[in-house]
Design an enzyme around this catalytic site. Structure first.
Site, PDB file in Angstrom:
ATOM      1  N   SER A  96      30.579  43.046  11.241  1.00 18.43           N
ATOM      2  CA  SER A  96      32.032  42.617  11.273  1.00 18.43           C
ATOM      3  C   SER A  96      33.160  43.514  10.603  1.00 18.43           C
ATOM      4  O   SER A  96      32.577  44.406   9.681  1.00 18.43           O
ATOM      5  CB  SER A  96      32.064  41.306  10.621  1.00 18.43           C
TER       6      SER A  96
HETATM    7  N1  SAH Z   1      26.757  39.167   9.229  1.00 19.45           N
HETATM    8  C1  SAH Z   1      26.305  40.604   9.976  1.00 19.45           C
HETATM    9  C2  SAH Z   1      26.931  40.474  11.346  1.00 19.45           C
HETATM   10  C3  SAH Z   1      25.781  40.402  12.245  1.00 19.45           C
HETATM   11  S1  SAH Z   1      26.316  40.247  13.964  1.00 19.45           S
HETATM   12  C4  SAH Z   1      26.450  41.717   9.118  1.00 19.45           C
HETATM   13  O1  SAH Z   1      27.094  41.448   7.951  1.00 19.45           O
HETATM   14  O2  SAH Z   1      26.228  42.616   9.664  1.00 19.45           O
HETATM   15  C5  SAH Z   1      25.527  38.428  14.241  1.00 19.45           C
HETATM   16  C6  SAH Z   1      23.889  38.552  14.030  1.00 19.45           C
HETATM   17  O3  SAH Z   1      23.414  37.476  14.570  1.00 19.45           O
HETATM   18  C7  SAH Z   1      23.372  39.585  14.765  1.00 19.45           C
HETATM   19  O4  SAH Z   1      22.643  40.461  14.128  1.00 19.45           O
HETATM   20  C8  SAH Z   1      22.403  38.576  15.895  1.00 19.45           C
HETATM   21  O5  SAH Z   1      20.975  39.232  16.112  1.00 19.45           O
HETATM   22  C9  SAH Z   1      22.357  37.180  14.975  1.00 19.45           C
HETATM   23  N2  SAH Z   1      22.107  36.029  15.695  1.00 19.45           N
HETATM   24  C10 SAH Z   1      22.190  35.654  17.165  1.00 19.45           C
HETATM   25  N3  SAH Z   1      21.951  34.557  17.233  1.00 19.45           N
HETATM   26  C11 SAH Z   1      21.258  33.977  16.380  1.00 19.45           C
HETATM   27  C12 SAH Z   1      20.344  32.821  15.819  1.00 19.45           C
HETATM   28  N4  SAH Z   1      20.324  31.905  16.858  1.00 19.45           N
HETATM   29  N5  SAH Z   1      19.972  32.804  14.677  1.00 19.45           N
HETATM   30  C13 SAH Z   1      20.087  33.660  13.826  1.00 19.45           C
HETATM   31  N6  SAH Z   1      20.758  35.078  13.939  1.00 19.45           N
HETATM   32  C14 SAH Z   1      21.268  35.188  15.151  1.00 19.45           C
END
Ligand code: SAH
Length: 248
Positions: A96
């Protein structure tokens, strides 16, 4: 014969040691300005993107200043790590924008005793920011490779208060519930019931809710058993998926 051999070996060894030493010195001299450059970029990010837009919580600002965001982005994007935008981290996912990380962290009203659940570990950056402020962070990632990569990075950086689980964050992490705060960094179309149930009395949850490109960041607070819900910001996150969507 032995004497001749030794004669060749000693200068070779000393030459080897000498050149290794020179290379070591040169690499230190080269990487120092790079480290300072990232520190400068981070300071600039805190001033222009975080404080200037109204983030005022001291712990959040300190965490944004301390965590080396460039260590969480792929090598190919390292020069843009402190830019005012999200960045790709592989597997179709993103880290993000710094302001959104700070905004979501601040709104949770965390302190040193907080136990937090994060859904969507991704690069691990948000979890590291939380770990600087809180007692413990439980983070769930559905893409195994991302979960493993972040886990290794937390270990390398010494974040012993972060626990990673590879799985579907929709279900939360009941073994460690209830949580003082829950932060979801991928967008479901509705707020998952298990997450609501794992929020402590007085706890707060921040979660983007909506369709693929139109979502609202929703703040949920649990007071006297019931949940109060407010929309706080329009956002765009990657969708929350479940195991059957995981086809690469
Ligand atoms: N907090 C992260 C942002 C990641 S983007 C950072 O600081 O980099 C969102 C993430 O959510 C992705 O890696 C994706 O694979 C994950 N995601 C999507 N659906 C999910 C689920 N059902 N359970 C866990 N993770 C999930």
């Amino acid at each position: 014969m032995k004497a001749i051999k030794r004669c060749f070996q000693v200068p070779f060894l000393s030459r080897y040691i000498f050149f290794s030493f020179v290379i070591l010195i040169l690499s230190c001299v080269r990487s120092q300005p790079q480290v300072d450059r990232f520190k400068e970029l981070r300071e600039n990010m805190v001033t222009t993107q975080i404080k200037a837009r109204g983030i005022s919580n001291r712990e959040v600002i300190e965490a944004m200043r301390n965590v080396e965001r460039h260590l969480f982005v792929p090598e190919t994007h390292i020069q843009h790590a402190y830019g005012d935008h999200p960045l790709p981290i592989g597997y179709g996912q993103t880290i993000s924008q710094p302001y959104i990380v700070a905004f979501m962290t601040e709104i949770l009203n965390l302190d040193k005793s907080s136990k937090v659940l994060e859904v969507g570990t991704g690069s691990g950056y948000q979890a590291a920011i939380l770990a600087e402020i809180c007692d413990s962070v439980y983070t769930i990632e559905i893409v195994e490779e991302l979960g493993i990569r972040s886990s290794q990075l937390f270990k390398k950086l010494g974040y012993s208060n972060i626990k990673v689980k590879i799985g579907d964050g929709y279900k939360g992490w009941s073994e460690y519930s209830p949580f003082d705060a829950i932060i979801v960094t991928c967008a479901p179309t509705h707020i998952p019931d298990p997450l609501k149930n794992q929020l402590k009395e007085g706890g707060r949850m921040i979660i983007p809710v909506g369709e693929r490109y139109v979502q609202e960041l929703v703040l949920l607070t649990r007071k006297k058993g019931s949940l109060k819900q407010t929309s706080v910001l329009p956002v765009r996150f990657v969708p929350m998926v479940d195991e059957k969507d995981m086809i690469y």
